[in-house]
Design an enzyme around this catalytic site. Structure first.
Site, PDB file in Angstrom:
ATOM      1  N   HIS A 133       0.794  -1.167  -0.172  1.00 35.74           N
ATOM      2  CA  HIS A 133      -0.146  -0.059   0.144  1.00 35.74           C
ATOM      3  C   HIS A 133       0.875   1.368   0.069  1.00 35.74           C
ATOM      4  O   HIS A 133       0.317   2.243  -0.112  1.00 35.74           O
ATOM      5  CB  HIS A 133      -0.733   0.058   1.384  1.00 35.74           C
ATOM      6  CG  HIS A 133      -1.908  -0.987   1.150  1.00 35.74           C
ATOM      7  ND1 HIS A 133      -2.763  -0.885   0.162  1.00 35.74           N
ATOM      8  CD2 HIS A 133      -2.387  -1.989   1.983  1.00 35.74           C
ATOM      9  CE1 HIS A 133      -3.749  -2.109   0.398  1.00 35.74           C
ATOM     10  NE2 HIS A 133      -3.390  -2.567   1.466  1.00 35.74           N
ATOM     11  N   ASP A 183      -2.742 -10.489  -2.719  1.00 34.14           N
ATOM     12  CA  ASP A 183      -3.273  -9.971  -1.445  1.00 34.14           C
ATOM     13  C   ASP A 183      -5.123  -9.501  -1.747  1.00 34.14           C
ATOM     14  O   ASP A 183      -5.191  -9.339  -2.792  1.00 34.14           O
ATOM     15  CB  ASP A 183      -2.699  -8.665  -0.960  1.00 34.14           C
ATOM     16  CG  ASP A 183      -3.270  -7.974   0.311  1.00 34.14           C
ATOM     17  OD1 ASP A 183      -2.330  -8.532   1.376  1.00 34.14           O
ATOM     18  OD2 ASP A 183      -4.081  -7.505   0.569  1.00 34.14           O
ATOM     19  N   TYR A 238      -5.222 -12.115   7.857  1.00 32.82           N
ATOM     20  CA  TYR A 238      -5.313 -11.853   9.459  1.00 32.82           C
ATOM     21  C   TYR A 238      -6.155 -12.713  10.274  1.00 32.82           C
ATOM     22  O   TYR A 238      -6.366 -12.539  11.392  1.00 32.82           O
ATOM     23  CB  TYR A 238      -6.049 -10.379   9.314  1.00 32.82           C
ATOM     24  CG  TYR A 238      -5.451  -9.400   8.726  1.00 32.82           C
ATOM     25  CD1 TYR A 238      -4.137  -8.866   9.181  1.00 32.82           C
ATOM     26  CD2 TYR A 238      -5.758  -9.082   7.117  1.00 32.82           C
ATOM     27  CE1 TYR A 238      -3.414  -7.953   8.370  1.00 32.82           C
ATOM     28  CE2 TYR A 238      -4.876  -8.150   6.422  1.00 32.82           C
ATOM     29  CZ  TYR A 238      -3.651  -7.648   7.079  1.00 32.82           C
ATOM     30  OH  TYR A 238      -2.904  -6.713   6.359  1.00 32.82           O
TER      31      TYR A 238
HETATM   32  C1  SP5 Z   1      -1.404  -5.333   3.757  1.00 31.48           C
HETATM   33  C2  SP5 Z   1      -2.847  -5.309   4.017  1.00 31.48           C
HETATM   34  O1  SP5 Z   1      -3.534  -6.192   3.883  1.00 31.48           O
HETATM   35  N1  SP5 Z   1      -3.386  -4.013   4.436  1.00 31.48           N
HETATM   36  C3  SP5 Z   1      -4.809  -3.807   4.445  1.00 31.48           C
HETATM   37  C4  SP5 Z   1      -5.158  -2.653   5.263  1.00 31.48           C
HETATM   38  C5  SP5 Z   1      -6.742  -2.563   5.405  1.00 31.48           C
HETATM   39  N2  SP5 Z   1      -7.010  -2.060   6.537  1.00 31.48           N
HETATM   40  C6  SP5 Z   1      -8.339  -2.067   7.101  1.00 31.48           C
HETATM   41  C7  SP5 Z   1      -9.208  -1.340   6.088  1.00 31.48           C
HETATM   42  C8  SP5 Z   1     -10.832  -1.089   6.579  1.00 31.48           C
HETATM   43  C9  SP5 Z   1     -11.478  -2.408   6.396  1.00 31.48           C
HETATM   44  N3  SP5 Z   1     -12.904  -2.150   6.982  1.00 31.48           N
HETATM   45  C10 SP5 Z   1     -13.482  -3.209   6.963  1.00 31.48           C
HETATM   46  C11 SP5 Z   1     -14.417  -3.643   8.293  1.00 31.48           C
HETATM   47  C12 SP5 Z   1     -15.111  -5.200   8.165  1.00 31.48           C
HETATM   48  N4  SP5 Z   1     -15.313  -5.335   9.439  1.00 31.48           N
HETATM   49 ZN    ZN Z   2      -4.501  -7.048   2.264  1.00 30.08          ZN
END
Ligand code: SP5
Ligand code: ZN
Length: 365
Positions: A165, A201, A329
């Protein structure tokens, strides 16, 4: 297969992130990389290597030197002026419209201002150990590339924190330095040839796309949750195909919620066909396991056999492959899913005996 791991990733451990205004325990936790290390240690098909120091030159080959300088000094400056906060987060981000028509902002002396100059979200905190861990992740990635340059056909790096990112001039999305992009540029320079990047990803690798958007010698292909609903929201649409000399060297395949194994593998074929046609010297894979059905923050439905199959299909390109960890995750199955992906690439059989059943989220906290 050799893989590269560095325990300095443990130094990066922010307790919280803020998702849409709500502080929650961090999803991108040290236990992720430990789960992967343990799974690979327990399998004779894998042997571990330590990273070697590669310095800052490969980083500034793709990133603004100002980003490197900021991350290097951020914690010290924050602690000097802001004694109470446990991690660095912005409260004011340099949105492009704020100074529209007024030129660049002057360099700020405020540590809160500075983080808003370099960071674009509320999920990518900085703690004391973030910078050394992020530097170690780059060294892990580049050492993985060195294994390929030395003749290995497949090599894997336990890169943490992740990287895809981070664009040239900022950080976000749990990423500080773009490990995969730094590695692709390093391989392009060392081989003098073309490099293909495959990003599997769940999230679109907006940083990687931005860094190589005008490059004809680096192909970026990504399968990801459609940005209409998924982070990073503003990049990753199918219409984005590269620009200038890089026209046609970006391939985005945004996918719907609930994407299952068969749908995923069918779309992967499109990306692999493009990579095959590109005739690269080497492939760099951004390996995220957040496409897993049980991932707590994503909405695909992949199962463990899909990872084995995807690994096998990538290896069938018959091109050397550098595999670097990005997201994923659901920690209880993360190491096993990575191991199956790599076993698929090696031509080893699928082995589901080590996947234990567990609770709905796999989070202890
Ligand atoms: C490397 C990588 O996988 N970074 C991902 C960063 C995403 N961060 C979270 C984004 C917000 C997601 N919200 C979803 C809520 C679901 N309960
Ligand atoms: Zn990701």
């Amino acid at each position: 297969m050799r893989y590269v791991y560095d325990p300095r990733h443990l130094l990066h451990n922010p307790a919280t992130e803020v998702q849409a205004g709500i502080p929650i325990p961090m999803f991108e936790v040290p236990e992720r990389a430990e789960s992967i290390r343990r799974a690979l240690e327990a399998d004779d098909a894998f042997t571990t290597s330590d990273p070697t120091e590669h310095g800052t030159e490969p980083i500034t080959a793709v990133h603004d030197p100002g980003l490197l300088g900021y991350l290097e000094s951020a914690w010290t400056e924050w602690r000097r002026q802001i004694q109470h906060a446990p991690a660095i987060f912005p409260d004011t981000v340099l949105h492009p419209t704020v100074r529209e028509g007024m030129g660049d902002a002057p360099v700020t002396r405020s540590p809160v201002g500075a983080v808003g100059r370099w960071c674009w979200d509320t999920m990518t905190g900085i703690v004391q150990g973030t910078y050394p861990a992020a530097r170690a992740a780059v060294d892990v990635a580049l050492t993985t590339a060195d294994l390929i340059l030395g003749g290995d056909r497949l090599a894997y790096g336990v890169a943490r924190p992740p990287g895809h990112h981070a664009p040239r001039g900022s950080f976000g999305g749990y990423c500080y330095f773009n490990n995969a992009a730094i590695t692709a540029e390093y391989l392009a320079r060392r081989t003098g040839g073309r490099v293909a990047m495959l990003d599997v990803d769940y999230h679109h690798g907006n940083g990687t796309q931005q860094i190589f958007y005008e490059r004809e010698d680096v192909l970026y292909a990504s399968l990801h949750g459609h940005p209409d609903r998924a982070f990073p929201y503003f990049v990753g649409f199918a219409e984005e195909r590269g620009a200038g000399a890089g026209e046609g060297t970006t391939l985005n395949i945004p996918l719907p919620a609930g994407c299952d194994d068969a749908t995923y593998v069918a779309h992967l074929g499109t990306a692999l066909d493009a990579i095959g046609d590109f005739q690269a010297e080497v492939v760099v894979v951004s390996l995220g396991i957040d496409t897993y059905g049980q991932d707590p923050i994503c909405d695909f439905a992949l199962t463990t056999p899909a990872y084995h199959e995807v690994g096998a299909l990538v290896a069938a390109l018959d091109c050397p492959v550098v595999i670097l960890q990005e997201g994923g995750y659901f920690v209880p199955h993360l190491g096993e899913n990575v191991r199956q992906w790599l076993r698929g690439a090696l031509g080893e059989p699928l082995d589901l005996t080590r996947l234990s059943p567990c609770g709905p989220t796999g989070r202890s906290g």
